[in-house]
Design a protein around this motif. Sequence first.
Motif, PDB file in Angstrom:
ATOM      1  N   ILE A 258       0.926  -1.229  -0.042  1.00 52.54           N
ATOM      2  CA  ILE A 258       0.036   0.157  -0.083  1.00 52.54           C
ATOM      3  C   ILE A 258       0.879   1.259   0.170  1.00 52.54           C
ATOM      4  O   ILE A 258       1.651   1.324   1.063  1.00 52.54           O
ATOM      5  CB  ILE A 258      -1.029  -0.006   1.083  1.00 52.54           C
ATOM      6  N   THR A 259       0.736   2.062  -1.127  1.00 49.66           N
ATOM      7  CA  THR A 259       1.723   3.247  -1.305  1.00 49.66           C
ATOM      8  C   THR A 259       1.093   4.468  -1.167  1.00 49.66           C
ATOM      9  O   THR A 259       0.064   4.652  -1.804  1.00 49.66           O
ATOM     10  CB  THR A 259       2.309   2.937  -2.671  1.00 49.66           C
ATOM     11  N   PHE A 260       1.660   5.273  -0.493  1.00 44.54           N
ATOM     12  CA  PHE A 260       1.175   6.773  -0.165  1.00 44.54           C
ATOM     13  C   PHE A 260       2.147   7.709  -1.041  1.00 44.54           C
ATOM     14  O   PHE A 260       3.043   7.622  -0.861  1.00 44.54           O
ATOM     15  CB  PHE A 260       1.138   6.998   1.367  1.00 44.54           C
ATOM     16  N   ILE A 261       1.160   8.547  -1.716  1.00 40.88           N
ATOM     17  CA  ILE A 261       2.125   9.263  -2.832  1.00 40.88           C
ATOM     18  C   ILE A 261       1.573  10.752  -2.409  1.00 40.88           C
ATOM     19  O   ILE A 261       0.359  11.293  -2.816  1.00 40.88           O
ATOM     20  CB  ILE A 261       1.815   9.001  -4.211  1.00 40.88           C
ATOM     21  N   PRO A 262       2.334  11.498  -1.782  1.00 39.49           N
ATOM     22  CA  PRO A 262       2.413  13.000  -1.630  1.00 39.49           C
ATOM     23  C   PRO A 262       2.106  13.749  -2.885  1.00 39.49           C
ATOM     24  O   PRO A 262       3.053  13.615  -3.643  1.00 39.49           O
ATOM     25  CB  PRO A 262       3.263  13.541  -0.794  1.00 39.49           C
ATOM     26  N   ALA A 263       1.514  14.893  -3.161  1.00 42.13           N
ATOM     27  CA  ALA A 263       1.553  15.534  -4.333  1.00 42.13           C
ATOM     28  C   ALA A 263       2.751  16.563  -4.163  1.00 42.13           C
ATOM     29  O   ALA A 263       3.114  16.619  -2.983  1.00 42.13           O
ATOM     30  CB  ALA A 263       0.318  16.453  -4.399  1.00 42.13           C
ATOM     31  N   ASN A 264       3.055  17.158  -5.194  1.00 41.47           N
ATOM     32  CA  ASN A 264       4.328  18.127  -5.222  1.00 41.47           C
ATOM     33  C   ASN A 264       3.915  19.136  -4.101  1.00 41.47           C
ATOM     34  O   ASN A 264       2.932  19.897  -4.064  1.00 41.47           O
ATOM     35  CB  ASN A 264       4.315  18.750  -6.535  1.00 41.47           C
ATOM     36  N   ASN A 265       5.004  19.463  -3.313  1.00 36.97           N
ATOM     37  CA  ASN A 265       4.892  20.578  -2.415  1.00 36.97           C
ATOM     38  C   ASN A 265       3.895  20.293  -1.421  1.00 36.97           C
ATOM     39  O   ASN A 265       3.351  21.070  -0.509  1.00 36.97           O
ATOM     40  CB  ASN A 265       4.716  21.957  -3.030  1.00 36.97           C
ATOM     41  N   SER A 266       3.459  19.161  -1.088  1.00 38.39           N
ATOM     42  CA  SER A 266       2.511  18.650  -0.100  1.00 38.39           C
ATOM     43  C   SER A 266       3.027  17.364   0.675  1.00 38.39           C
ATOM     44  O   SER A 266       3.964  16.746   0.463  1.00 38.39           O
ATOM     45  CB  SER A 266       1.156  18.296  -0.627  1.00 38.39           C
ATOM     46  N   VAL A 267       2.226  16.910   1.509  1.00 37.91           N
ATOM     47  CA  VAL A 267       2.641  15.650   2.298  1.00 37.91           C
ATOM     48  C   VAL A 267       1.129  14.667   2.082  1.00 37.91           C
ATOM     49  O   VAL A 267       0.235  15.200   1.784  1.00 37.91           O
ATOM     50  CB  VAL A 267       2.827  15.845   3.658  1.00 37.91           C
ATOM     51  N   ALA A 268       1.516  13.371   2.441  1.00 39.68           N
ATOM     52  CA  ALA A 268       0.522  12.669   2.744  1.00 39.68           C
ATOM     53  C   ALA A 268       0.418  12.166   4.027  1.00 39.68           C
ATOM     54  O   ALA A 268       1.486  12.179   4.814  1.00 39.68           O
ATOM     55  CB  ALA A 268       0.545  11.400   1.724  1.00 39.68           C
ATOM     56  N   PHE A 269      -0.568  11.572   4.726  1.00 35.87           N
ATOM     57  CA  PHE A 269      -0.433  11.128   5.961  1.00 35.87           C
ATOM     58  C   PHE A 269      -1.527   9.897   6.149  1.00 35.87           C
ATOM     59  O   PHE A 269      -2.590   9.742   5.349  1.00 35.87           O
ATOM     60  CB  PHE A 269      -0.811  12.143   6.995  1.00 35.87           C
ATOM     61  N   VAL A 270      -1.451   9.107   7.386  1.00 36.01           N
ATOM     62  CA  VAL A 270      -2.543   8.211   7.687  1.00 36.01           C
ATOM     63  C   VAL A 270      -2.261   7.808   9.218  1.00 36.01           C
ATOM     64  O   VAL A 270      -1.087   7.901   9.644  1.00 36.01           O
ATOM     65  CB  VAL A 270      -2.196   6.793   6.833  1.00 36.01           C
ATOM     66  N   ASN A 271      -3.408   7.743   9.633  1.00 40.62           N
ATOM     67  CA  ASN A 271      -3.529   7.366  11.414  1.00 40.62           C
ATOM     68  C   ASN A 271      -3.492   5.943  11.496  1.00 40.62           C
ATOM     69  O   ASN A 271      -2.859   5.429  12.487  1.00 40.62           O
ATOM     70  CB  ASN A 271      -4.750   7.939  11.748  1.00 40.62           C
TER      71      ASN A 271
END
Length: 835
Positions: A165-178
Amino acid sequence: MSIVKWVFVVVSLFILGFVGTNTTTYATFTPADNYLIACGSSQNVTFLGQTYTPDSLQSSSVSFKSQENENSFVITSNSTAPFPIYQSARIFTTTTSYKFDIKQEGRHFIRLHFYPIPNQNLSSASITVVTEDFVLLHNFNFHDYNGTYLFKEYAINVTSNSLAITFIPANNSVAFVNAIEVVSVPENLISDQAVSLSPSGPFNGLSELALETIYRLNMGGPLITAQNDTLGRTWENDVKYLHVNSSAVNVSVDPSNIKYSTEVAPEIAPNYVYATAQTMGDANVANVNFNITWVFLVDPNFSYFVRIHFCDIVSKSLNSLIFNLYINTDIALGSLDLSNQAGHLDVPYYRDFVCKTSVDDPSVLTVSVGPDTSADVINAIMNGLEIMKISNEARSLTGLSSVESLLVLPPKKNKARIIIGSVVAGVGVLAFIILCYCCLVARKSKAVHQGSSWLPLPLYGNSLTVSKMSTTSQSCISLATSNFGRFFTFQEIMEATNKFDETLLLGVGGFGRVYKGTLEDGTNLAVKRGNPRSEQGQAEFRTEIEMLSKLRHRHLVSLIGYCDERSEMILVYEYMANGPLRSHLYGTDFPPLSWKQRLEICIGAARGLHYLHTGAAQSIIHRDVKTTNILLDENFVAKVADFGLSKAGPALDQTHVSTAVKGSFGYLDPEYFRRQQLTEKSDVYSFGVVLMEVLCTRPALNPVLPREQVNIAEWAMTWQKKGMLDQIMDKNLVGKVNFASLKKFGETAEKCLAEYGVDRPSMGDILWNLEYALQLEETSSALTEPDDNSTNHIRGIELGPLEPFENSVSMIEGDDAEDAANSAVFSQLVNPRGR
């Protein structure tokens, strides 16, 4: 759309014993894979009876790794999170994958928990989540989401010994999960087959597709959380999705009464679901053959897997409960003898279907049950419902981006896939060559002007009048005079729309797609291209032609031409510069409308509807009045559009027209829905919903809100009756509206939304009241603003009797059509969620 999981109040009731602890359902299934991960946490977290372990302390069975070998970072907040599972999060600044060892191939639930912890600027985080084969989320952020936390559940068929399961942040942003859950499910939980609707037939290949849970309902019963479900699922109560609350009454039995069979195991649904149900209530109608209907907002670009749960907990004897099940307008199950199919009373039974959204409103999916007319007992029942989105051709559950386009993946060492891929590629090349050859032949041949494939509408020639065929009961449109405007060749249409370039798409409706077009002289057009494969589209298309050939008014849509070449059915309208009213109320970045602008727009729409009801030889009922069908030109002049569902009104010796219910949920007159008796007052009710939408700037239906706020008509009326409508109005209007004007506006809307049509005013009365509200606003402005020597604000003028046809004509031809020629309109088009 998403399901908000575990509402505070309901969870509290649940924990306090709303669901009795003496009837707990015990799961008989032990999942081979059962990963419950608390992301970013330093210790175990217990939530709803399940223990989540930190991702940093996992064994070799679970690992996470950044694609660029950069470390993600962790935040923790112990004070503001609503539940323990949301007290920690892992934030990713670069593409990062969690990899899970899979002990048993097959369907697995993937559950993702998100909560944008305050003071960390996570609400603007743009989150993309993919597996090796499917896109689960793409550029999701909390700005467009009404909830404070989010729970997503997917069902993915895992065919290897690992799952990433892969999390990809957008450019100049972040991704997160709890938190993340990966749990295997029983092999027979979701079959590879289901029944397809529209067209009907078998549907195969579900195991190759990903599913996303959109709704999971416990009809007539309380919230069921993971600790009381056989597979850790959540079932919410159905009441806020009922179209008419009084149409259903909940029933229940002791859960221990439920008798599972060899056909239905407890893993399909817990006994709490089958022990409660909704049955037919008192809908206040003389005819008891009404349906119980649930309405769901969905993404119109996807198909849906629908599972219906039944259990006869109301009958005293076998074969006494026989009813029909409808999904949208299709009969999914006719004359269902429930106890006969299940084998006995109190025995669970379920059926699976695959369907698209409603033709009348592509953003809506409806499920209904109603009595069979041949049955001795007039009743119907439903115990549970699951609706899951099905992945599209791009193997995505959101948008059209594929995994390959979002993430560079290493090639899979799978010879079978390579062989299949090679064969498919070869076939594709061959097909491309054949297609090119056919196109070359077609270009060399002369374009032949041929009749349309829309059988009810044989169009020939260069103009249109409406006539009746002498040999059939269907109306036929012949092009014999010059009333229908310019004839466009198909080549002209192709050039104007750049060969129907998708970037010029304005919207999609039940009839087909609508594009922006531009002529050689720079004139903008709206081009509606009919879809011959849509049966509903054909009916709408003909109705709109018939209506528009007879109607001309400054506040109604105008038609400038058509094309009927090459088996096409295309209508051409002048382009409407400011699009639908709805886009200026919410969902876009357009500047907010002033109160005066809103009143003027409502007045314009009311004038158009008033003309429909009174201006022609026989009244016309629009039947689909809503903010997407009120269009605005470059000067914000409102015009009523889309006559695809319109119906001729009752004759002089009749009070109503008996007809099947059509329209958009949220705007439907409840009396029309119950009685199937259509009058002009049905348009009045819909217009009342529009008035409240204009004031409050929110959708007519929003299921993610608390129950009392879901339906804007019910919610706004509670505030109107308290004399506190200003408390729910658009915040951009606060302090900028004359109180007397607002009061008159609210009283007008309240009268429109009266329960019974006889108590509602006519459109003429509504128009008078709205003009009076505008005068009150202008008078107030004139008294408070310096005199600018203009005549825009005239003090102290009393409104005289309404002149209903001041700006109306019953038929316009030739040079008399100035208003029609100057209008800029197109029909039900701009918003793909239109109808």
